[in-house]
Design a protein around this motif. Structure first.
Motif, PDB file in Angstrom:
ATOM      1  N   LEU A   8     -99.638  72.066 101.528  1.00 28.96           N
ATOM      2  CA  LEU A   8     -99.677  71.667 100.120  1.00 28.96           C
ATOM      3  C   LEU A   8     -99.040  70.358  99.632  1.00 28.96           C
ATOM      4  CD1 LEU A   8    -100.887  72.601  97.156  1.00 28.96           C
ATOM      5  CD2 LEU A   8     -98.703  74.013  97.240  1.00 28.96           C
ATOM      6  N   VAL A   9     -99.889  69.556  99.158  1.00 27.50           N
ATOM      7  CA  VAL A   9     -98.973  68.313  98.754  1.00 27.50           C
ATOM      8  C   VAL A   9     -99.280  68.195  97.061  1.00 27.50           C
ATOM      9  CG1 VAL A   9     -99.355  65.881  98.598  1.00 27.50           C
ATOM     10  CG2 VAL A   9     -99.937  67.038 100.921  1.00 27.50           C
ATOM     11  N   THR A  10     -97.967  67.821  96.410  1.00 30.50           N
ATOM     12  CA  THR A  10     -98.122  67.757  95.039  1.00 30.50           C
ATOM     13  C   THR A  10     -97.073  66.654  94.931  1.00 30.50           C
ATOM     14  OG1 THR A  10     -97.910  68.893  93.046  1.00 30.50           O
ATOM     15  CG2 THR A  10     -96.240  69.377  94.865  1.00 30.50           C
ATOM     16  N   ASN A  11     -96.834  66.307  93.620  1.00 32.94           N
ATOM     17  CA  ASN A  11     -95.848  65.351  93.015  1.00 32.94           C
ATOM     18  C   ASN A  11     -95.657  65.619  91.429  1.00 32.94           C
ATOM     19  OD1 ASN A  11     -98.001  64.206  91.501  1.00 32.94           O
ATOM     20  ND2 ASN A  11     -97.578  62.151  92.473  1.00 32.94           N
ATOM     21  N   ASP A  12     -94.895  64.689  90.837  1.00 31.23           N
ATOM     22  CA  ASP A  12     -94.731  64.446  89.592  1.00 31.23           C
ATOM     23  C   ASP A  12     -95.125  63.407  88.964  1.00 31.23           C
ATOM     24  OD1 ASP A  12     -92.626  62.693  89.954  1.00 31.23           O
ATOM     25  OD2 ASP A  12     -91.158  63.740  88.999  1.00 31.23           O
ATOM     26  N   ASP A  13     -95.498  62.236  89.644  1.00 30.03           N
ATOM     27  CA  ASP A  13     -95.964  60.922  89.037  1.00 30.03           C
ATOM     28  C   ASP A  13     -97.405  60.969  88.971  1.00 30.03           C
ATOM     29  OD1 ASP A  13     -93.462  59.662  89.358  1.00 30.03           O
ATOM     30  OD2 ASP A  13     -93.582  59.453  91.321  1.00 30.03           O
ATOM     31  N   GLY A  14     -98.149  61.881  89.095  1.00 35.61           N
ATOM     32  CA  GLY A  14     -99.506  62.186  88.919  1.00 35.61           C
ATOM     33  C   GLY A  14    -100.422  61.989  90.351  1.00 35.61           C
ATOM     34  N   ILE A  15    -101.622  62.672  89.981  1.00 35.83           N
ATOM     35  CA  ILE A  15    -102.312  62.477  91.375  1.00 35.83           C
ATOM     36  C   ILE A  15    -102.944  61.293  92.050  1.00 35.83           C
ATOM     37  CG2 ILE A  15    -104.673  63.057  90.266  1.00 35.83           C
ATOM     38  CD1 ILE A  15    -105.120  65.264  92.586  1.00 35.83           C
ATOM     39  N   THR A  16    -102.861  60.088  91.168  1.00 38.73           N
ATOM     40  CA  THR A  16    -103.306  59.022  91.619  1.00 38.73           C
ATOM     41  C   THR A  16    -102.165  57.760  92.055  1.00 38.73           C
ATOM     42  OG1 THR A  16    -103.465  58.052  89.143  1.00 38.73           O
ATOM     43  CG2 THR A  16    -105.523  59.166  90.303  1.00 38.73           C
ATOM     44  N   ALA A  17    -100.815  58.440  91.787  1.00 36.54           N
ATOM     45  CA  ALA A  17     -99.839  57.468  92.367  1.00 36.54           C
ATOM     46  C   ALA A  17     -99.761  56.963  93.607  1.00 36.54           C
ATOM     47  CB  ALA A  17     -98.433  58.110  91.775  1.00 36.54           C
ATOM     48  N   PRO A  18     -99.331  55.988  93.755  1.00 37.89           N
ATOM     49  CA  PRO A  18     -99.201  55.367  95.335  1.00 37.89           C
ATOM     50  C   PRO A  18     -98.532  56.168  96.040  1.00 37.89           C
ATOM     51  CG  PRO A  18     -99.043  53.544  93.742  1.00 37.89           C
ATOM     52  CD  PRO A  18     -99.019  54.716  92.820  1.00 37.89           C
ATOM     53  N   GLY A  19     -97.428  56.768  95.579  1.00 41.30           N
ATOM     54  CA  GLY A  19     -96.183  57.536  96.544  1.00 41.30           C
ATOM     55  C   GLY A  19     -97.036  58.814  97.004  1.00 41.30           C
ATOM     56  N   ILE A  20     -97.851  59.415  96.171  1.00 44.90           N
ATOM     57  CA  ILE A  20     -98.702  60.778  96.743  1.00 44.90           C
ATOM     58  C   ILE A  20     -99.690  60.308  97.573  1.00 44.90           C
ATOM     59  CG2 ILE A  20    -100.251  61.112  94.747  1.00 44.90           C
ATOM     60  CD1 ILE A  20     -99.872  64.275  95.225  1.00 44.90           C
ATOM     61  N   ARG A  21    -100.403  59.106  97.272  1.00 51.97           N
ATOM     62  CA  ARG A  21    -101.473  58.768  98.474  1.00 51.97           C
ATOM     63  C   ARG A  21    -100.954  58.456  99.807  1.00 51.97           C
ATOM     64  NH1 ARG A  21    -104.693  61.571  95.428  1.00 51.97           N
ATOM     65  NH2 ARG A  21    -105.939  60.931  97.369  1.00 51.97           N
ATOM     66  N   MET A  22     -99.904  57.769  99.771  1.00 54.28           N
ATOM     67  CA  MET A  22     -99.227  57.547 101.046  1.00 54.28           C
ATOM     68  C   MET A  22     -98.654  59.087 101.685  1.00 54.28           C
ATOM     69  SD  MET A  22     -98.189  55.474 103.377  1.00 54.28           S
ATOM     70  CE  MET A  22     -98.363  53.841 102.543  1.00 54.28           C
ATOM     71  N   LEU A  23     -98.099  59.813 100.756  1.00 51.69           N
ATOM     72  CA  LEU A  23     -97.658  61.082 101.506  1.00 51.69           C
ATOM     73  C   LEU A  23     -98.873  61.780 101.844  1.00 51.69           C
ATOM     74  CD1 LEU A  23     -95.328  63.075 101.918  1.00 51.69           C
ATOM     75  CD2 LEU A  23     -95.851  63.998  99.571  1.00 51.69           C
ATOM     76  N   ILE A  24    -100.052  61.917 101.361  1.00 54.35           N
ATOM     77  CA  ILE A  24    -101.237  62.536 101.852  1.00 54.35           C
ATOM     78  C   ILE A  24    -101.643  62.070 103.083  1.00 54.35           C
ATOM     79  CG2 ILE A  24    -103.750  62.957 101.285  1.00 54.35           C
ATOM     80  CD1 ILE A  24    -103.025  62.858  98.250  1.00 54.35           C
ATOM     81  N   SER A  25    -101.684  60.527 103.281  1.00 56.18           N
ATOM     82  CA  SER A  25    -102.104  60.033 104.364  1.00 56.18           C
ATOM     83  C   SER A  25    -101.295  60.362 105.728  1.00 56.18           C
ATOM     84  CB  SER A  25    -101.952  58.488 104.450  1.00 56.18           C
ATOM     85  OG  SER A  25    -100.854  57.773 104.337  1.00 56.18           O
ATOM     86  N   VAL A  26     -99.808  60.325 105.527  1.00 52.20           N
ATOM     87  CA  VAL A  26     -98.943  60.975 106.555  1.00 52.20           C
ATOM     88  C   VAL A  26     -99.265  62.550 106.793  1.00 52.20           C
ATOM     89  CG1 VAL A  26     -96.720  61.417 107.271  1.00 52.20           C
ATOM     90  CG2 VAL A  26     -97.244  59.452 105.958  1.00 52.20           C
ATOM     91  N   MET A  27     -99.568  63.296 105.908  1.00 55.28           N
ATOM     92  CA  MET A  27     -99.668  64.598 106.024  1.00 55.28           C
ATOM     93  C   MET A  27    -101.157  64.813 106.856  1.00 55.28           C
ATOM     94  SD  MET A  27     -97.169  66.220 105.020  1.00 55.28           S
ATOM     95  CE  MET A  27     -95.846  64.714 105.389  1.00 55.28           C
ATOM     96  N   ASN A  28    -102.054  64.050 106.494  1.00 57.55           N
ATOM     97  CA  ASN A  28    -103.365  64.340 107.042  1.00 57.55           C
ATOM     98  C   ASN A  28    -103.165  63.921 108.806  1.00 57.55           C
ATOM     99  OD1 ASN A  28    -105.372  64.861 105.428  1.00 57.55           O
ATOM    100  ND2 ASN A  28    -105.442  62.754 104.734  1.00 57.55           N
ATOM    101  N   LYS A  29    -102.137  63.495 109.136  1.00 56.60           N
ATOM    102  CA  LYS A  29    -101.810  63.278 110.699  1.00 56.60           C
ATOM    103  C   LYS A  29    -101.412  64.502 111.307  1.00 56.60           C
ATOM    104  CE  LYS A  29     -99.351  59.620 110.542  1.00 56.60           C
ATOM    105  NZ  LYS A  29     -98.458  58.380 111.032  1.00 56.60           N
ATOM    106  N   ILE A  30    -100.554  65.477 110.371  1.00 54.88           N
ATOM    107  CA  ILE A  30    -100.020  66.516 110.693  1.00 54.88           C
ATOM    108  C   ILE A  30    -100.719  67.745 110.573  1.00 54.88           C
ATOM    109  CG2 ILE A  30     -97.938  68.084 110.510  1.00 54.88           C
ATOM    110  CD1 ILE A  30     -96.599  65.460 109.181  1.00 54.88           C
ATOM    111  N   GLY A  31    -101.596  67.953 109.501  1.00 53.53           N
ATOM    112  CA  GLY A  31    -102.178  69.270 109.334  1.00 53.53           C
ATOM    113  C   GLY A  31    -103.285  69.280 108.453  1.00 53.53           C
ATOM    114  N   ASP A  32    -103.862  70.160 107.980  1.00 54.16           N
ATOM    115  CA  ASP A  32    -104.973  70.334 107.066  1.00 54.16           C
ATOM    116  C   ASP A  32    -104.385  70.273 105.572  1.00 54.16           C
ATOM    117  OD1 ASP A  32    -106.832  70.619 109.051  1.00 54.16           O
ATOM    118  OD2 ASP A  32    -106.515  72.657 109.127  1.00 54.16           O
ATOM    119  N   VAL A  33    -104.766  69.204 104.839  1.00 57.55           N
ATOM    120  CA  VAL A  33    -104.036  68.932 103.327  1.00 57.55           C
ATOM    121  C   VAL A  33    -104.878  69.813 102.171  1.00 57.55           C
ATOM    122  CG1 VAL A  33    -103.576  67.227 101.952  1.00 57.55           C
ATOM    123  CG2 VAL A  33    -102.859  67.158 104.256  1.00 57.55           C
ATOM    124  N   VAL A  34    -104.255  70.041 101.304  1.00 55.43           N
ATOM    125  CA  VAL A  34    -104.717  70.530 100.167  1.00 55.43           C
ATOM    126  C   VAL A  34    -103.656  70.052  98.973  1.00 55.43           C
ATOM    127  CG1 VAL A  34    -105.577  72.320  98.584  1.00 55.43           C
ATOM    128  CG2 VAL A  34    -105.927  72.546 101.029  1.00 55.43           C
TER     129      VAL A  34
END
Length: 257
Positions: A8-34
Motif C-alpha cells: 500500500l502506497v500513500t503520502n501527504d503531498d497528494g497523489i500527483t506529487a513527484p515524491g509519491i510517483r518515485m516511491l511507486i516506481s520503486v515499489m513496483n520492483k518489489i511487489g504488487d502496488v495499490v
C-alpha cells in the motif's frame, strides 16, 4: 517471501506529487502496488481524520498499471479506507512518501506522511514513512531509490516489532556523498514559532506562521546528527504515547488521600 508482497502506497503531498510517483516506481520492483493517496496536499495534518464531512474517493490513472485511488481526506483517512474498503487482503507493508521536506525530530508529530505510516501500524501492518530533506516540488529523488528499496526489502524480510513503524529521512545529497544508513533516536529539538501579523484590505488581521528550528540535542546518535553528517536516518517510532518512565514517580503522589 515467495509470492510478490502487496504494498500500500500513500503520502501527504497528494497523489500527483513527484515524491509519491518515485516511491511507486520503486515499489513496483518489489511487489504488487495499490495507491490510495490524498487528492490535494495534506502536509502537517498530523493524525487528523475526517468526521464532520463526507469522504470521496475516485479510481484514477496517473501512470503505470497499478490501481490508484484519489481520496478527499487526510493521509490517515487514506489508510483507513484502503484497509476497510479497497484492499481484498491486508497489505504486507505500507509505505508513505516520499515526502517533500524533513520529518526528522519533532516534525514527526506534525507529519501527515508519518501519520499514515502510524495508522498502518495501528492496524498491525509494517510501515515506513520516507522523507527527503528538500521542500522543492521538483526535488530530485533519483539518489534516494536504492536506500528506499533496501530499507523496504529489509522490513519485508525481517518484520517490525508490534506497534513500531520506521521514520526514514534522506539527506539532500548526491548518492555517492551519502555515507550509509544509521539507526537513530529522535533528536530533542523544536520550533521557536513566530507569527507574522498582517491586515487584509478589509481591515481584518491575519497571521502567517514562521519560525526557526532549534536543535538542543548534542548527541551523536540522533536523526539530526546523522542527517547533518551525510547519513540516512532511520528512527523506530510507535503510537503508544505513554511516558512509561514517569509512572513510578506519579505513583508516589498522594492522589487518593
Amino acid at each position: 517471501m515467495s509470492a510478490r508482497p502487496l504494498i500500500l502506497v500513500t503520502n501527504d503531498d497528494g497523489i500527483t506529487a513527484p515524491g509519491i510517483r518515485m516511491l511507486i516506481s520503486v515499489m513496483n520492483k518489489i511487489g504488487d502496488v495499490v495507491v490510495v493517496a490524498p487528492d490535494s496536499p495534506q502536509s502537517a495534518m498530523g493524525h487528523a481524520i475526517t468526521l464532520n464531512s463526507t469522504l470521496h474517493m475516485e479510481k484514477i490513472t496517473v501512470d503505470g498499471k497499478q490501481p490508484e485511488y484519489s481520496c478527499s481526506g487526510t493521509p490517515a483517512d487514506c489508510v483507513k479506507l484502503a484497509v476497510n474498503e479497497i484492499l481484498e487482503r491486508r497489505p504486507d507493508i505500507c509505505v508513505s512518501g516520499i515526502n517533500h521536506g524533513s520529518n526528522s525530530s519533532i516534525n514527526v508529530i506534525y507529519s501527515g506522511t508519518m501519520s499514515a505510516a502510524l495508522e498502518a501500524g495501528i492496524e498491525s501492518i509494517p510501515a515506513i514513512g520516507f522523507s527527503l530533506l528538500d521542500y522543492n516540488w521538483n526535488a530530485n529523488f533519483e539518489h534516494c531509490t536504492s536506500f528506499v528499496e533496501t530499507i523496504t526489502r529489509q522490513v519485508l524480510e525481517n518484520g517490525l516489532p508490534d506497534g513500531v513503524v520506521l521514520n526514514v529521512n534522506l539527506p539532500n545529497l548526491e548518492k555517492d556523498a551519502i555515507k550509509g544508513i544509521k539507526i537513530c533516536r529522535q533528536a530533542r529539538a523544536n520550533w521557536k514559532e513566530e507569527f507574522d501579523k498582517r491586515t487584509n484590505p478589509m481591515g481584518r488581521d491575519y497571521y502567517w506562521l514562521s519560525g526557526k528550528f532549534v536543535n538542543m540535542d548534542k548527541g551523536e546518535d540522533t536523526d539530526e546528527w546523522a542527517l547533518e553528517h551525510g547519513y540516512v536516518s532511520v528512527v523506530p517510532v510507535h503510537f503508544d504515547l505513554t511516558a512509561h518512565h514517569a509512572i513510578q514517580n506519579l505513583n508516589t503522589w498522594k492522589l487518593n488521600s
